[in-house]
Write an enzyme that holds these catalytic residues in place. Structure first.
Site, PDB file in Angstrom:
ATOM      1  N   LYS A 215      -8.405  -0.291  43.134  1.00 38.11           N
ATOM      2  CA  LYS A 215      -9.374   0.777  43.364  1.00 38.11           C
ATOM      3  C   LYS A 215     -10.623  -0.392  42.834  1.00 38.11           C
ATOM      4  O   LYS A 215     -11.725  -0.024  43.448  1.00 38.11           O
ATOM      5  CB  LYS A 215      -9.493   1.840  42.975  1.00 38.11           C
ATOM      6  CG  LYS A 215      -8.382   2.696  43.329  1.00 38.11           C
ATOM      7  CD  LYS A 215      -8.719   4.083  42.472  1.00 38.11           C
ATOM      8  CE  LYS A 215      -7.546   5.104  42.914  1.00 38.11           C
ATOM      9  NZ  LYS A 215      -7.629   6.238  42.379  1.00 38.11           N
TER      10      LYS A 215
ATOM     11  N   LYS B 265     -12.233  -6.938  43.825  1.00 35.38           N
ATOM     12  CA  LYS B 265     -10.853  -7.419  44.222  1.00 35.38           C
ATOM     13  C   LYS B 265     -10.390  -7.025  45.694  1.00 35.38           C
ATOM     14  O   LYS B 265      -9.882  -8.163  46.235  1.00 35.38           O
ATOM     15  CB  LYS B 265      -9.698  -6.998  43.241  1.00 35.38           C
ATOM     16  CG  LYS B 265      -9.662  -7.525  41.746  1.00 35.38           C
ATOM     17  CD  LYS B 265      -8.306  -6.780  41.293  1.00 35.38           C
ATOM     18  CE  LYS B 265      -8.179  -7.234  39.836  1.00 35.38           C
ATOM     19  NZ  LYS B 265      -6.997  -6.815  39.051  1.00 35.38           N
TER      20      LYS B 265
ATOM     21  N   ASP C 251      -2.206  -8.286  38.757  1.00 32.27           N
ATOM     22  CA  ASP C 251      -2.806  -8.153  37.677  1.00 32.27           C
ATOM     23  C   ASP C 251      -3.441  -9.416  37.187  1.00 32.27           C
ATOM     24  O   ASP C 251      -2.707 -10.229  37.296  1.00 32.27           O
ATOM     25  CB  ASP C 251      -1.797  -7.762  36.647  1.00 32.27           C
ATOM     26  CG  ASP C 251      -2.322  -7.134  35.146  1.00 32.27           C
ATOM     27  OD1 ASP C 251      -3.404  -6.356  35.290  1.00 32.27           O
ATOM     28  OD2 ASP C 251      -2.018  -7.316  34.140  1.00 32.27           O
TER      29      ASP C 251
END
Length: 197
Positions: free
Chosen positions: A9, A13, A71
């Site tokens: 979200k 990114k 990540d």
């Protein structure tokens, strides 16, 4: 156009993924673009790969489509590779980019060794198949204060190797050619092309 869901979200990114995947003819959708409420994924992993896997597999199982998750974070050598997997919450549970980067600058105050790197682990989860992983890194150093208005996260204090400007001072196209995320995507390119054909 081919479509791929990215389990994030984080708008910064999302924008980077969209820019990077568009050259492959892939349209990227984030969790913000989906009407269905998604399960919350707690990032309990001890490595970037474990956290990416948790996000990708949870959303892929829920939607029954291939899902990519990342990540990523900052490793600072003089801080024993911190903030690492805690990059988003380095200054506290509430995600606050400004407080996070100020904490890094405070902890490096008076320290000469400012070597650091951005790390991105990607996990591509495909229902019924084994999850695929790739990792990208971008070496650099930490500036003495914030510079630039672009980017997000630690971009204003990260100077990539070979440059004098921070990620936040560079045009997004230039940053996206060398970033940890773009390097991980390049590694993942063949797998993504294969599952989306």
């Amino acid at each position: 156009m081919k479509k791929l869901i990215v389990a994030t979200k984080n708008q910064g990114k999302v924008n980077e993924f969209r820019d990077m995947f568009s050259k492959y003819g892939i349209e990227t959708y984030s969790l913000n673009d989906l009407d269905t409420p998604m399960p919350d994924v707690e990032e309990t992993g001890t490595t970037f790969e474990e956290n990416a896997q948790l996000k990708a597999e949870t959303i892929a199982d829920f939607l029954q489509v291939p899902v990519l998750a990342d990540d990523s974070g900052l490793e600072v050598d003089a801080l024993n590779k911190r903030p690492g997997v805690f990059s988003a919450r380095f200054a506290g549970e509430e995600k606050d980019d400004q407080r996070n980067l100020e904490k890094v600058l405070d902890e490096l105050n008076g320290i000469e060794n400012r070597e650091a790197r951005f790390v991105c682990a990607l996990a591509l989860a495909i229902p019924g198949k084994e999850t695929i992983f790739e990792r990208g890194t971008c070496e650099g150093r930490i500036a003495t204060k914030s510079f630039g208005e672009s980017g997000f996260g630690y971009d204003p204090i990260f100077i990539p190797k070979g440059y004098e400007e921070t990620f936040a001072q560079l045009p997004s196209e230039e940053k996206n050619q060398m970033s940890h995320r773009s390097r991980a995507i390049q590694q993942m390119e063949t797998s993504i092309q294969d599952i989306l054909t």
